[in-house]
Design a protein around this motif. Structure first.
Motif, PDB file in Angstrom:
ATOM      1  N   ILE A   1      27.590  30.215  30.453  1.00  0.00           N
ATOM      2  CA  ILE A   1      27.557  31.324  29.499  1.00  0.00           C
ATOM      3  C   ILE A   1      28.790  31.230  28.605  1.00  0.00           C
ATOM      4  CG2 ILE A   1      27.737  33.844  29.303  1.00  0.00           C
ATOM      5  CD1 ILE A   1      26.085  33.979  31.924  1.00  0.00           C
ATOM      6  N   THR A   2      28.592  31.316  27.303  1.00  0.00           N
ATOM      7  CA  THR A   2      29.695  31.083  26.367  1.00  0.00           C
ATOM      8  C   THR A   2      30.021  32.257  25.443  1.00  0.00           C
ATOM      9  OG1 THR A   2      28.149  30.074  24.773  1.00  0.00           O
ATOM     10  CG2 THR A   2      29.242  28.596  26.338  1.00  0.00           C
ATOM     11  N   SER A   3      29.085  33.189  25.273  1.00  0.00           N
ATOM     12  CA  SER A   3      29.301  34.244  24.289  1.00  0.00           C
ATOM     13  C   SER A   3      30.353  35.250  24.727  1.00  0.00           C
ATOM     14  CB  SER A   3      27.986  34.968  23.992  1.00  0.00           C
ATOM     15  OG  SER A   3      27.411  35.457  25.181  1.00  0.00           O
ATOM     16  N   ARG A   4      30.486  35.444  26.035  1.00  0.00           N
ATOM     17  CA  ARG A   4      31.487  36.357  26.574  1.00  0.00           C
ATOM     18  C   ARG A   4      32.045  35.748  27.861  1.00  0.00           C
ATOM     19  NH1 ARG A   4      30.098  38.029  22.351  1.00  0.00           N
ATOM     20  NH2 ARG A   4      29.535  40.162  21.727  1.00  0.00           N
ATOM     21  N   ILE A   5      33.295  36.073  28.183  1.00  0.00           N
ATOM     22  CA  ILE A   5      33.825  35.797  29.516  1.00  0.00           C
ATOM     23  C   ILE A   5      33.514  37.022  30.362  1.00  0.00           C
ATOM     24  CG2 ILE A   5      35.882  35.388  30.908  1.00  0.00           C
ATOM     25  CD1 ILE A   5      37.074  33.916  28.556  1.00  0.00           C
ATOM     26  N   ALA A   6      32.826  36.817  31.461  1.00  0.00           N
ATOM     27  CA  ALA A   6      32.374  37.955  32.264  1.00  0.00           C
ATOM     28  C   ALA A   6      32.662  37.718  33.741  1.00  0.00           C
ATOM     29  CB  ALA A   6      30.875  38.183  32.057  1.00  0.00           C
ATOM     30  N   TYR A   7      33.379  38.666  34.323  1.00  0.00           N
ATOM     31  CA  TYR A   7      33.669  38.655  35.757  1.00  0.00           C
ATOM     32  C   TYR A   7      32.957  39.828  36.428  1.00  0.00           C
ATOM     33  CZ  TYR A   7      37.800  35.649  34.891  1.00  0.00           C
ATOM     34  OH  TYR A   7      38.654  34.634  34.532  1.00  0.00           O
ATOM     35  N   ALA A   8      32.410  39.571  37.604  1.00  0.00           N
ATOM     36  CA  ALA A   8      31.913  40.636  38.474  1.00  0.00           C
ATOM     37  C   ALA A   8      32.931  40.840  39.582  1.00  0.00           C
ATOM     38  CB  ALA A   8      30.558  40.259  39.062  1.00  0.00           C
ATOM     39  N   ALA A   9      33.382  42.073  39.759  1.00  0.00           N
ATOM     40  CA  ALA A   9      34.346  42.380  40.827  1.00  0.00           C
ATOM     41  C   ALA A   9      33.567  42.585  42.117  1.00  0.00           C
ATOM     42  CB  ALA A   9      35.151  43.626  40.475  1.00  0.00           C
ATOM     43  N   ALA A  10      33.760  41.677  43.077  1.00  0.00           N
ATOM     44  CA  ALA A  10      32.910  41.613  44.268  1.00  0.00           C
ATOM     45  C   ALA A  10      33.442  42.469  45.412  1.00  0.00           C
ATOM     46  CB  ALA A  10      32.778  40.162  44.724  1.00  0.00           C
ATOM     47  N   HIS A  11      32.498  42.957  46.237  1.00  0.00           N
ATOM     48  CA  HIS A  11      32.859  43.744  47.414  1.00  0.00           C
ATOM     49  C   HIS A  11      32.998  42.833  48.633  1.00  0.00           C
ATOM     50  CE1 HIS A  11      28.638  43.236  48.403  1.00  0.00           C
ATOM     51  NE2 HIS A  11      28.737  43.965  49.508  1.00  0.00           N
ATOM     52  N   VAL A  12      33.399  43.389  49.752  1.00  0.00           N
ATOM     53  CA  VAL A  12      33.547  42.639  50.997  1.00  0.00           C
ATOM     54  C   VAL A  12      32.645  43.248  52.060  1.00  0.00           C
ATOM     55  CG1 VAL A  12      35.894  41.840  50.521  1.00  0.00           C
ATOM     56  CG2 VAL A  12      35.544  44.024  51.717  1.00  0.00           C
ATOM     57  N   VAL A  13      32.288  42.423  53.055  1.00  0.00           N
ATOM     58  CA  VAL A  13      31.357  42.847  54.106  1.00  0.00           C
ATOM     59  C   VAL A  13      32.020  42.641  55.458  1.00  0.00           C
ATOM     60  CG1 VAL A  13      29.060  42.527  55.097  1.00  0.00           C
ATOM     61  CG2 VAL A  13      29.430  42.110  52.648  1.00  0.00           C
ATOM     62  N   PRO A  14      32.158  43.692  56.276  1.00  0.00           N
ATOM     63  CA  PRO A  14      32.743  43.525  57.611  1.00  0.00           C
ATOM     64  C   PRO A  14      31.741  42.937  58.588  1.00  0.00           C
ATOM     65  CG  PRO A  14      32.137  45.802  57.282  1.00  0.00           C
ATOM     66  CD  PRO A  14      31.859  45.103  55.985  1.00  0.00           C
ATOM     67  N   ARG A  15      32.244  42.375  59.679  1.00  0.00           N
ATOM     68  CA  ARG A  15      31.358  41.958  60.765  1.00  0.00           C
ATOM     69  C   ARG A  15      30.612  43.179  61.291  1.00  0.00           C
ATOM     70  NH1 ARG A  15      32.730  40.424  65.364  1.00  0.00           N
ATOM     71  NH2 ARG A  15      34.776  41.420  65.444  1.00  0.00           N
ATOM     72  N   LEU A  16      29.375  42.963  61.701  1.00  0.00           N
ATOM     73  CA  LEU A  16      28.558  44.082  62.170  1.00  0.00           C
ATOM     74  C   LEU A  16      29.180  44.785  63.371  1.00  0.00           C
ATOM     75  CD1 LEU A  16      24.947  42.637  61.860  1.00  0.00           C
ATOM     76  CD2 LEU A  16      26.009  44.402  60.449  1.00  0.00           C
ATOM     77  N   THR A  17      29.866  44.025  64.226  1.00  0.00           N
ATOM     78  CA  THR A  17      30.461  44.617  65.431  1.00  0.00           C
ATOM     79  C   THR A  17      31.946  44.922  65.249  1.00  0.00           C
ATOM     80  OG1 THR A  17      30.856  42.403  66.317  1.00  0.00           O
ATOM     81  CG2 THR A  17      28.807  43.502  66.950  1.00  0.00           C
ATOM     82  N   ALA A  18      32.425  44.836  64.019  1.00  0.00           N
ATOM     83  CA  ALA A  18      33.843  45.102  63.767  1.00  0.00           C
ATOM     84  C   ALA A  18      34.165  46.584  63.972  1.00  0.00           C
ATOM     85  CB  ALA A  18      34.206  44.696  62.347  1.00  0.00           C
ATOM     86  N   ASP A  19      35.414  46.857  64.290  1.00  0.00           N
ATOM     87  CA  ASP A  19      35.911  48.232  64.325  1.00  0.00           C
ATOM     88  C   ASP A  19      36.249  48.617  62.892  1.00  0.00           C
ATOM     89  OD1 ASP A  19      37.131  50.642  64.614  1.00  0.00           O
ATOM     90  OD2 ASP A  19      38.823  49.915  65.815  1.00  0.00           O
TER      91      ASP A  19
END
Length: 374
Positions: free
Chosen positions: A19-37
Motif C-alpha cells: 500500500i503506497t497512498s498512505r502509511i497506516a499502522y494498526a495498534a494491536a492488542h495482546v492476548v493472555p494465556r487462557l489459564t493465566a492469572d
C-alpha cells in the motif's frame, strides 16, 4: 431483547502489492494465556503464539503494526517485563515477513512515586534502546511520570529535546489525550489546548529532522487539521482520531493524515481494502468503505474511551482469532453486555464478522453466561 439477522462479510481482500497512498499502522492488542492469572494487578502472562498470529494477520493485509501502545494495555495491565518481551518478539516476527513495525517507548518501568526529570529521561532511554534493538521505529509515548511532576512547558521541552537530540533515526511523537488516559491531563504544560499545542509545535520545529511524524489522539478533527497544516515540511500527521478517521485520512486540498489507529486493529480488512482503492485512484470508494465502519469505531471508543481495548478483544474473539474472551488485568469487565451486544450488531452491519456462524455461536454463549436467554 430483539432478533438480529446476520449479513455477509464485506468484499475485503488482501493486497497483492504494498500500500503506497498512505502509511497506516494498526495498534494491536495482546492476548493472555487462557489459564493465566489475569486478575487486576497480576503480571501479564501472554499467549505469545496467538498474540503474534494477530500481528501476522495485520501484516497480511498490508498494514503496519504499532505495538506496545495503549491498545496493548500499556498502563492498564501490561507491565514492563511483558512489554519488553512483546517488543522483542514482534521485532523478530516483523523481520521474518518484512512487516512495518513501530513500538512505544515510555517510562512505565519506573516504580510508583515522584521521579525527577533526569530519572524520567533515563527511563525513556532504556525503553528506546529496547525498541531500537528490535529493529522497530520508536514511538515516544506520553509519560504519566512526567505529567505528574512537570510544572512548566520547559520541563517537557527539556526531556523530549534531550531524547530527540540523541535519536539515530526520526521518531514518532505521541500526544495521547486525557480521554484515553486521565493521568495525562495538562500534557505539554497546560490544560489549554492552544497553549499545549504551541509547546508541541515548538518541540517539533526545533527538532524537525528527528521527527518522522506525530500521532495525535485528541478526538478533535478541527485541531488535527490545523496542526497538520502547520507542521514543518516532511513531518507527517498520523491520525489517532478513532472517531473522524475517514475524512482525516482522505484529506483535503491542503493535505491528508496518515494513520496510527487502534480502530484499525478492529476494522483492518475494510481499512486495507479502502487504502487499496485509494491506491487505485478511487477516493470515493475508499471513503465509502471507511465511512461504513465509522459508527462501529465511535461505539468502540465511546466514553469511557480508555476501555476501548475491551471491544477490540471482543471482536477478535468473535472472529476466531483467540479461543477465549480473555484480557490482561481482567479488562473483559470494562464494557457492559449491552455495549458488546451493540458492537456485535454494528460489526455485522459493517461486514466485519468474518464467519457469521462462528460469531453468532460465540455471541449466544456470551449472552448465556451473562444470564441473557434468547
Amino acid at each position: 431483547m430483539r432478533t438480529h439477522v446476520l449479513g455477509e462479510p464485506g468484499p475485503w481482500r488482501r493486497p497483492d502489492a504494498p500500500i503506497t497512498s498512505r502509511i497506516a499502522y494498526a495498534a494491536a492488542h495482546v492476548v493472555p494465556r487462557l489459564t493465566a492469572d489475569s486478575t487486576p494487578g497480576a503480571p501479564a502472562d501472554l499467549d505469545w503464539d496467538v498474540t503474534m498470529a494477530y500481528r501476522h494477520e495485520l501484516w497480511s493485509y498490508g498494514l503496519g503494526v504499532a505495538d506496545a501502545m495503549d491498545t496493548a494495555q500499556r498502563g492498564m495491565g501490561l507491565d514492563w517485563t511483558a512489554t519488553r518481551e512483546l517488543i522483542a518478539r514482534s521485532g523478530r516476527e516483523a523481520a521474518a515477513v518484512g512487516g512495518r513495525l513501530a513500538c512505544g517507548a515510555g517510562t512505565d518501568q519506573l516504580p510508583p512515586g515522584a521521579h525527577g526529570l533526569t530519572a524520567i529521561t533515563d527511563a525513556y532511554r532504556e525503553q528506546i534502546e529496547v525498541v531500537r534493538d528490535a529493529g522497530a521505529q520508536v514511538i515516544l509515548m506520553a509519560s504519566r511520570a512526567l505529567a505528574s511532576i512537570a510544572r512548566t512547558p520547559e520541563d517537557y521541552l527539556s526531556v523530549y529535546g534531550a531524547l530527540l537530540a540523541e535519536a539515530d533515526r526520526p521518531v514518532i511523537l505521541h500526544w495521547l489525550g486525557e480521554m484515553f488516559d486521565p493521568a495525562l491531563a495538562g500534557y505539554w504544560g497546560s490544560t489549554d489546548i492552544g497553549w499545549a499545542t504551541d509547546t508541541f509545535r515548538e518541540l517539533i520545529e526545533t527538532h524537525a529532522d528527528k521527527v518522522d511524524g506525530v500521532k495525535v489522539s485528541l478526538l478533535d478533527a478541527g485541531h488535527e487539521i490545523a496542526l497538520r497544516r502547520a507542521l514543518p515540511a516532511g513531518v507527517r500527521l498520523y491520525t489517532g482520531d478513532d472517531f473522524n478517521y475517514p475524512d482525516l485520512i482522505l484529506g483535503d486540498e491542503a493535505g491528508h493524515s496518515d494513520a496510527l489507529l487502534g480502530i484499525f486493529a478492529a476494522i483492518y480488512p475494510a481499512a486495507s481494502t479502502a487504502l487499496q482503492a485509494l491506491d487505485a485512484g478511487d477516493a470515493t470508494r475508499a471513503h465509502e468503505i471507511l465511512s461504513a465502519t465509522q459508527e462501529l469505531g465511535r461505539h468502540i471508543f465511546a466514553a469511557p474511551t480508555y476501555y476501548y481495548k475491551t471491544g477490540i478483544a471482543f471482536l477478535s474473539w468473535l472472529n476466531g482469532h483467540q479461543s477465549g474472551f480473555t484480557m490482561v488485568n481482567g479488562l473483559t469487565s470494562g464494557r457492559s453486555v449491552g455495549h458488546l451486544s451493540e458492537l456485535f450488531v454494528l460489526a455485522d452491519r459493517a461486514g466485519l464478522l468474518a464467519d457469521p456462524d462462528l460469531a453468532a455461536t460465540r455471541m449466544r454463549s456470551y449472552l448465556a453466561v451473562n444470564g441473557v436467554d434468547g
